[in-house]
Enzyme design. Structure first.
Site, short mmCIF file in Angstrom:
data_model
loop_
_atom_site.label_atom_id
_atom_site.label_comp_id
_atom_site.label_asym_id
_atom_site.label_seq_id
_atom_site.Cartn_x
_atom_site.Cartn_y
_atom_site.Cartn_z
N THR A 41 34.62 39.68 42.78
CA THR A 41 34.42 40.33 41.48
C THR A 41 35.70 40.45 40.66
O THR A 41 35.65 40.82 39.50
CB THR A 41 33.79 41.74 41.64
OG1 THR A 41 34.71 42.57 42.36
CG2 THR A 41 32.45 41.66 42.36
N ASN A 42 36.85 40.16 41.27
CA ASN A 42 38.10 40.22 40.52
C ASN A 42 38.11 39.07 39.52
O ASN A 42 37.81 37.94 39.84
CB ASN A 42 39.30 40.13 41.47
CG ASN A 42 40.58 40.51 40.77
OD1 ASN A 42 41.01 39.83 39.84
ND2 ASN A 42 41.20 41.59 41.22
N GLN A 43 38.47 39.37 38.30
CA GLN A 43 38.40 38.41 37.20
C GLN A 43 39.69 37.61 36.99
O GLN A 43 39.80 36.83 36.05
CB GLN A 43 38.03 39.15 35.90
CG GLN A 43 36.69 39.83 36.01
CD GLN A 43 36.44 40.82 34.88
OE1 GLN A 43 37.37 41.39 34.31
NE2 GLN A 43 35.18 41.01 34.56
N PHE A 44 40.66 37.77 37.89
CA PHE A 44 41.96 37.13 37.72
C PHE A 44 41.86 35.63 37.47
O PHE A 44 42.43 35.10 36.51
CB PHE A 44 42.84 37.39 38.96
CG PHE A 44 44.19 36.75 38.88
CD1 PHE A 44 45.23 37.38 38.21
CD2 PHE A 44 44.43 35.50 39.45
CE1 PHE A 44 46.48 36.78 38.13
CE2 PHE A 44 45.67 34.90 39.36
CZ PHE A 44 46.70 35.54 38.70
N SER A 142 42.88 42.89 36.16
CA SER A 142 41.81 41.92 36.35
C SER A 142 40.72 42.44 37.28
O SER A 142 39.67 41.81 37.42
CB SER A 142 42.38 40.60 36.90
OG SER A 142 42.97 40.80 38.18
#
Length: 171
Positions: A41-44, A142
């Site tokens: 789920t991290n958008q980095f 992020s």
């Protein structure tokens, strides 16, 4: 849940790094996978993919790192070790910071340091009180836990392109 002492990864940099992105400390999923920003789920990787116009999130991890190297982007964390019960930055205790100035001194082409989230910015700026002409940029985290929305994050992250633009040759 008991408090555990966690340690960050080695820096992913090269001598020609122009942009250094600093997080706080890898979360549990990242530590288990031995990969920066491994939580799904991290958008980095989506955010940085938009910055470099490459589908980083869809690539295998080794290809992501190779793409960052080609784009002259480095990754590291501001915290060397810390105690933490969960992956939340708010849960970090007894943090020992990396010596960021030592790393920066080895990167002669570095023009920008970006802090991924408030905790990284707070600790990182303390480590670099005089960045010597290097731009310091605070980014919204992020992490999916930082809920301002992808589009708003993306707008702020696109500023990183300034560090990646080719420099004009000197006459």
């Amino acid at each position: 849940m008991p408090t555990v002492r966690h340690a960050s990864f080695a820096p992913h940099v090269a001598a020609d790094t122009r942009l250094l992105i600093l997080g706080s400390l890898p979360g549990a999923r990242s530590l288990a996978a031995r990969q920066y920003y491994a939580h799904p789920t991290n958008q980095f990787w989506r955010l940085l993919g938009d910055v470099v116009a490459r589908p980083l999130a869809a690539m295998p991890y080794a290809e992501r790192l190779a793409a960052l190297h080609a784009a002259k982007i480095g990754l590291w964390d501001v915290i060397r070790t810390a105690e933490r019960r969960t992956s939340s930055d708010g849960d970090i205790r007894d943090a020992e910071a990396h010596d960021l100035a030592d790393l920066v001194a080895t990167l002669p082409d570095l023009g920008m340091i970006a802090f991924n989230g408030g905790k990284a910015a707070t600790i990182g700026r303390r480590q670099l009180p005089d960045p010597g002409g290097i731009a310091l940029v605070d980014l919204p985290s992020s992490s999916a836990a930082h809920t301002i929305g992808f589009a708003a994050k993306r707008d702020r992250w696109m500023r990183l392109r300034d560090a990646l633009a080719p420099t004009a040759p000197t006459p």
